[in-house]
Design a protein around this motif. Structure first.
Motif, PDB file in Angstrom:
ATOM      1  N   ALA A 321      56.944  36.718 -88.410  1.00 49.04           N
ATOM      2  CA  ALA A 321      58.125  37.500 -88.781  1.00 49.04           C
ATOM      3  C   ALA A 321      58.015  38.975 -88.420  1.00 49.04           C
ATOM      4  O   ALA A 321      59.030  39.616 -88.113  1.00 49.04           O
ATOM      5  N   TYR A 322      56.782  39.524 -88.414  1.00 48.25           N
ATOM      6  CA  TYR A 322      56.641  40.972 -88.260  1.00 48.25           C
ATOM      7  C   TYR A 322      55.680  41.382 -87.155  1.00 48.25           C
ATOM      8  O   TYR A 322      55.395  42.578 -87.008  1.00 48.25           O
ATOM      9  N   GLY A 323      55.170  40.420 -86.409  1.00 44.43           N
ATOM     10  CA  GLY A 323      54.392  40.744 -85.223  1.00 44.43           C
ATOM     11  C   GLY A 323      52.957  41.149 -85.454  1.00 44.43           C
ATOM     12  O   GLY A 323      52.317  41.712 -84.554  1.00 44.43           O
ATOM     13  N   TYR A 324      52.414  40.867 -86.635  1.00 45.28           N
ATOM     14  CA  TYR A 324      51.009  41.197 -86.879  1.00 45.28           C
ATOM     15  C   TYR A 324      50.100  40.227 -86.132  1.00 45.28           C
ATOM     16  O   TYR A 324      50.465  39.065 -85.890  1.00 45.28           O
ATOM     17  N   SER A 325      48.913  40.696 -85.794  1.00 50.43           N
ATOM     18  CA  SER A 325      47.882  39.860 -85.186  1.00 50.43           C
ATOM     19  C   SER A 325      46.630  39.920 -86.050  1.00 50.43           C
ATOM     20  O   SER A 325      46.385  40.916 -86.756  1.00 50.43           O
ATOM     21  N   SER A 326      45.819  38.872 -85.987  1.00 51.79           N
ATOM     22  CA  SER A 326      44.580  38.834 -86.759  1.00 51.79           C
ATOM     23  C   SER A 326      43.715  40.039 -86.426  1.00 51.79           C
ATOM     24  O   SER A 326      43.521  40.375 -85.263  1.00 51.79           O
ATOM     25  N   GLY A 327      43.212  40.696 -87.474  1.00 51.67           N
ATOM     26  CA  GLY A 327      42.343  41.844 -87.283  1.00 51.67           C
ATOM     27  C   GLY A 327      43.053  43.169 -87.169  1.00 51.67           C
ATOM     28  O   GLY A 327      42.390  44.214 -87.054  1.00 51.67           O
ATOM     29  N   ASP A 328      44.392  43.183 -87.230  1.00 50.14           N
ATOM     30  CA  ASP A 328      45.111  44.456 -87.145  1.00 50.14           C
ATOM     31  C   ASP A 328      44.728  45.409 -88.268  1.00 50.14           C
ATOM     32  O   ASP A 328      44.704  46.633 -88.081  1.00 50.14           O
ATOM     33  N   LEU A 329      44.446  44.867 -89.436  1.00 55.23           N
ATOM     34  CA  LEU A 329      44.012  45.668 -90.581  1.00 55.23           C
ATOM     35  C   LEU A 329      42.575  45.230 -90.889  1.00 55.23           C
ATOM     36  O   LEU A 329      42.344  44.289 -91.643  1.00 55.23           O
ATOM     37  N   PRO A 330      41.608  45.898 -90.270  1.00 54.07           N
ATOM     38  CA  PRO A 330      40.246  45.342 -90.200  1.00 54.07           C
ATOM     39  C   PRO A 330      39.538  45.183 -91.541  1.00 54.07           C
ATOM     40  O   PRO A 330      38.795  44.215 -91.728  1.00 54.07           O
ATOM     41  N   ASN A 331      39.745  46.106 -92.467  1.00 53.05           N
ATOM     42  CA  ASN A 331      39.042  45.970 -93.745  1.00 53.05           C
ATOM     43  C   ASN A 331      39.580  44.788 -94.549  1.00 53.05           C
ATOM     44  O   ASN A 331      38.816  43.997 -95.109  1.00 53.05           O
ATOM     45  N   SER A 332      40.891  44.680 -94.599  1.00 56.32           N
ATOM     46  CA  SER A 332      41.494  43.545 -95.292  1.00 56.32           C
ATOM     47  C   SER A 332      41.089  42.231 -94.639  1.00 56.32           C
ATOM     48  O   SER A 332      40.780  41.248 -95.321  1.00 56.32           O
ATOM     49  N   SER A 333      41.070  42.214 -93.314  1.00 59.59           N
ATOM     50  CA  SER A 333      40.680  41.011 -92.579  1.00 59.59           C
ATOM     51  C   SER A 333      39.246  40.613 -92.923  1.00 59.59           C
ATOM     52  O   SER A 333      38.946  39.433 -93.165  1.00 59.59           O
ATOM     53  N   PHE A 334      38.360  41.590 -92.960  1.00 59.96           N
ATOM     54  CA  PHE A 334      36.956  41.334 -93.299  1.00 59.96           C
ATOM     55  C   PHE A 334      36.842  40.766 -94.713  1.00 59.96           C
ATOM     56  O   PHE A 334      36.133  39.773 -94.955  1.00 59.96           O
ATOM     57  N   LEU A 335      37.547  41.388 -95.671  1.00 61.37           N
ATOM     58  CA  LEU A 335      37.458  40.938 -97.059  1.00 61.37           C
ATOM     59  C   LEU A 335      38.040  39.541 -97.236  1.00 61.37           C
ATOM     60  O   LEU A 335      37.507  38.734 -98.007  1.00 61.37           O
ATOM     61  N   PHE A 336      39.107  39.238 -96.508  1.00 66.04           N
ATOM     62  CA  PHE A 336      39.699  37.898 -96.548  1.00 66.04           C
ATOM     63  C   PHE A 336      38.672  36.840 -96.152  1.00 66.04           C
ATOM     64  O   PHE A 336      38.611  35.760 -96.752  1.00 66.04           O
ATOM     65  N   ARG A 337      37.839  37.158 -95.181  1.00 67.87           N
ATOM     66  CA  ARG A 337      36.878  36.189 -94.670  1.00 67.87           C
ATOM     67  C   ARG A 337      35.548  36.176 -95.425  1.00 67.87           C
ATOM     68  O   ARG A 337      34.841  35.170 -95.393  1.00 67.87           O
ATOM     69  N   GLN A 338      35.217  37.273 -96.087  1.00 70.09           N
ATOM     70  CA  GLN A 338      33.857  37.384 -96.625  1.00 70.09           C
ATOM     71  C   GLN A 338      33.761  37.569 -98.136  1.00 70.09           C
ATOM     72  O   GLN A 338      32.654  37.589 -98.674  1.00 70.09           O
ATOM     73  N   THR A 339      34.872  37.693 -98.850  1.00 69.71           N
ATOM     74  CA  THR A 339      34.750  37.827-100.303  1.00 69.71           C
ATOM     75  C   THR A 339      34.669  36.457-100.971  1.00 69.71           C
ATOM     76  O   THR A 339      35.193  35.464-100.470  1.00 69.71           O
ATOM     77  N   LEU A 340      34.021  36.458-102.109  1.00 71.79           N
ATOM     78  CA  LEU A 340      33.781  35.231-102.869  1.00 71.79           C
ATOM     79  C   LEU A 340      33.998  35.527-104.348  1.00 71.79           C
ATOM     80  O   LEU A 340      33.411  36.463-104.894  1.00 71.79           O
ATOM     81  N   THR A 341      34.828  34.723-104.996  1.00 77.05           N
ATOM     82  CA  THR A 341      35.050  34.854-106.437  1.00 77.05           C
ATOM     83  C   THR A 341      34.139  33.888-107.180  1.00 77.05           C
ATOM     84  O   THR A 341      34.155  32.684-106.927  1.00 77.05           O
ATOM     85  N   LEU A 342      33.351  34.450-108.105  1.00 76.22           N
ATOM     86  CA  LEU A 342      32.440  33.649-108.922  1.00 76.22           C
ATOM     87  C   LEU A 342      33.085  33.343-110.274  1.00 76.22           C
ATOM     88  O   LEU A 342      33.991  34.057-110.718  1.00 76.22           O
ATOM     89  N   PRO A 343      32.649  32.294-110.952  1.00 72.27           N
ATOM     90  CA  PRO A 343      33.208  31.995-112.276  1.00 72.27           C
ATOM     91  C   PRO A 343      33.027  33.166-113.238  1.00 72.27           C
ATOM     92  O   PRO A 343      31.971  33.807-113.260  1.00 72.27           O
ATOM     93  N   LEU A 344      34.056  33.449-113.999  1.00 73.87           N
ATOM     94  CA  LEU A 344      33.972  34.484-115.037  1.00 73.87           C
ATOM     95  C   LEU A 344      35.046  34.218-116.081  1.00 73.87           C
ATOM     96  O   LEU A 344      36.235  34.260-115.782  1.00 73.87           O
ATOM     97  N   TYR A 345      34.604  33.924-117.301  1.00 77.15           N
ATOM     98  CA  TYR A 345      35.523  33.764-118.434  1.00 77.15           C
ATOM     99  C   TYR A 345      34.698  33.961-119.705  1.00 77.15           C
ATOM    100  O   TYR A 345      33.470  33.798-119.708  1.00 77.15           O
ATOM    101  N   PRO A 346      35.354  34.368-120.783  1.00 70.66           N
ATOM    102  CA  PRO A 346      34.599  34.848-121.954  1.00 70.66           C
ATOM    103  C   PRO A 346      33.731  33.814-122.636  1.00 70.66           C
ATOM    104  O   PRO A 346      32.785  34.175-123.346  1.00 70.66           O
ATOM    105  N   GLN A 347      34.027  32.524-122.430  1.00 72.19           N
ATOM    106  CA  GLN A 347      33.210  31.494-123.062  1.00 72.19           C
ATOM    107  C   GLN A 347      31.865  31.307-122.371  1.00 72.19           C
ATOM    108  O   GLN A 347      31.001  30.591-122.889  1.00 72.19           O
TER     109      GLN A 347
END
Length: 369
Positions: A321-347
């Motif tokens: 829709a807007y003409g973006y290409s992979s890697g146009d926003l490099p920090n966001s692209s890196f975080l999309f590929r390399q971040t990991l959410t670990l379990p976290l809840y108060p119990q």
């Protein structure tokens, strides 16, 4: 082990049962009670409970009159709902890169992307860490654009003692089950602007104003209301909020201590003057390791993990829709590929933290590229 688990007990059952016993199930006095509690918590003049944070964000745009021909700057590293609401208004989402260390919007990139067509900025308090709102507001004021805070993850988060969701014209919160407190599904708009408050109040409920016996419809509004059943959950959950937030911070601190010297893992940071809610505990996996394989390896050990969140410019819709290409926003692209959410809840217990850390080390060994 699940990624997250709402903390519920008999208090929620009692509150919901009270509402069911009245027969008044739609928006009513329990919603008003919940709104008052949130307004007092964040020091906002007005709070409007909504059916979701997505509808809250959408109604915020509608209240500002944003539509066709307008640009809205949106943090790229976020769940797609943040930008989808802009599209639904016929406006153009202009995606903005983020910082790799905080996951939050880069104000220098905001400056580069503001044009005469820009009407608003939507910063996201990623995973409950406050964005640099002082800098965001300075840029916004200088360019005479509005600010809508996506505070979906940030109920209870503060920057220099000011609550997230109260820096811009409006702040939008989420009560999805992955958030610190939940109403099942639900959201809320907070604002200190009386004029916007009247618009929100009108538009949330079909554009109708109640007279003595019936409504008068002044706008073609929406049904974005929260029900009293949902609000009953919220009222019970609110009584636990301080304990839940403190417990999440305590567990996050244990994670950060145990992962401080772990190979291949960078724990999240909490800059000075920020009060992080840790809606999610999100680490960065070194590119030497395959993040998706880590997720798979953790699943084999019966521990649920997932990505951090999405780089919108990497998604097919925004590219088409807007003409973006992979890697146009490099920090966001890196975080999309390399971040990991670990379990976290108060119990969770300290033993649970140890189990996750040990399993993560084993998973990384099997996920080297």
């Amino acid at each position: 082990m699940r990624l997250t688990l709402p903390y519920l007990d008999e208090d929620e059952v009692r509150e919901v049962a009270k509402v069911l016993s009245t027969g008044y199930l739609t928006q009513g006095p329990k919603v008003a009670e919940f709104e008052e509690k949130i307004a007092n918590l964040v020091s906002a003049k007005h709070a409007f409970a909504m059916s979701s944070c997505t509808t809250a964000l959408h109604l915020a745009l509608v209240a500002l009159g944003i539509g066709e021909g307008d640009d809205v700057l949106v943090a790229d590293y976020t769940f797609p709902a943040t930008a989808n609401v802009v599209v639904q208004q016929g406006a153009r989402p202009v995606l903005v890169d983020v910082h790799r260390d905080t996951y939050n919007i880069d104000v220098d990139e905001i400056e580069r992307r503001i044009t005469p067509a820009t009407r608003a900025i939507i910063p996201v308090h990623a995973f409950g860490l406050p964005a640099s709102m002082g800098d965001v507001m300075e840029v916004a004021h200088r360019h005479s654009v509005s600010v809508i805070e996506d505070a979906a993850c940030a109920l209870g988060a503060k920057l220099q003692a000011q609550a997230c969701g109260t820096f811009g014209e409006m702040g939008c919160f989420s009560f999805h089950p992955r958030k610190s407190i939940t109403t099942g599904e639900g959201g809320l708009i907070a604002t200190n602007d009386d004029v916007l408050a009247e618009r929100i109040r009108l538009l949330r409920n079909h554009g109708g104003l109640r007279s003595t016996f019936y409504y008068r419809f002044d706008e073609a509004g929406y049904n974005y209301r929260m029900s009293d059943v949902q609000a009953a959950l919220g009222v019970a959950q609110f009584r636990k909020l301080d304990w839940i937030l403190n417990r999440r911070r305590e567990l996050a601190s244990q994670f950060s201590t145990k992962l401080a010297n772990a190979e291949g893992i960078t724990p999240p940071i909490e800059p000075q003057d920020c009060h992080h809610t840790y809606q999610s505990y999100v680490v960065v996996v070194d590119p030497a390791f395959d993040r998706d394989l880590v997720i798979e390896e953790m699943r084999r050990r019966d521990i649920e993990t997932t990505l951090g969140t999405y780089a919108l410019h990497e998604q097919p819709f925004f590219q088409k829709a807007y003409g973006y290409s992979s890697g146009d926003l490099p920090n966001s692209s890196f975080l999309f590929r390399q971040t990991l959410t670990l379990p976290l809840y108060p119990q969770m217990t300290s033993e649970d933290i140890d189990r996750v850390v040990q399993a993560l080390g084993e998973a990384l060994e099997n996920a080297r590229r």
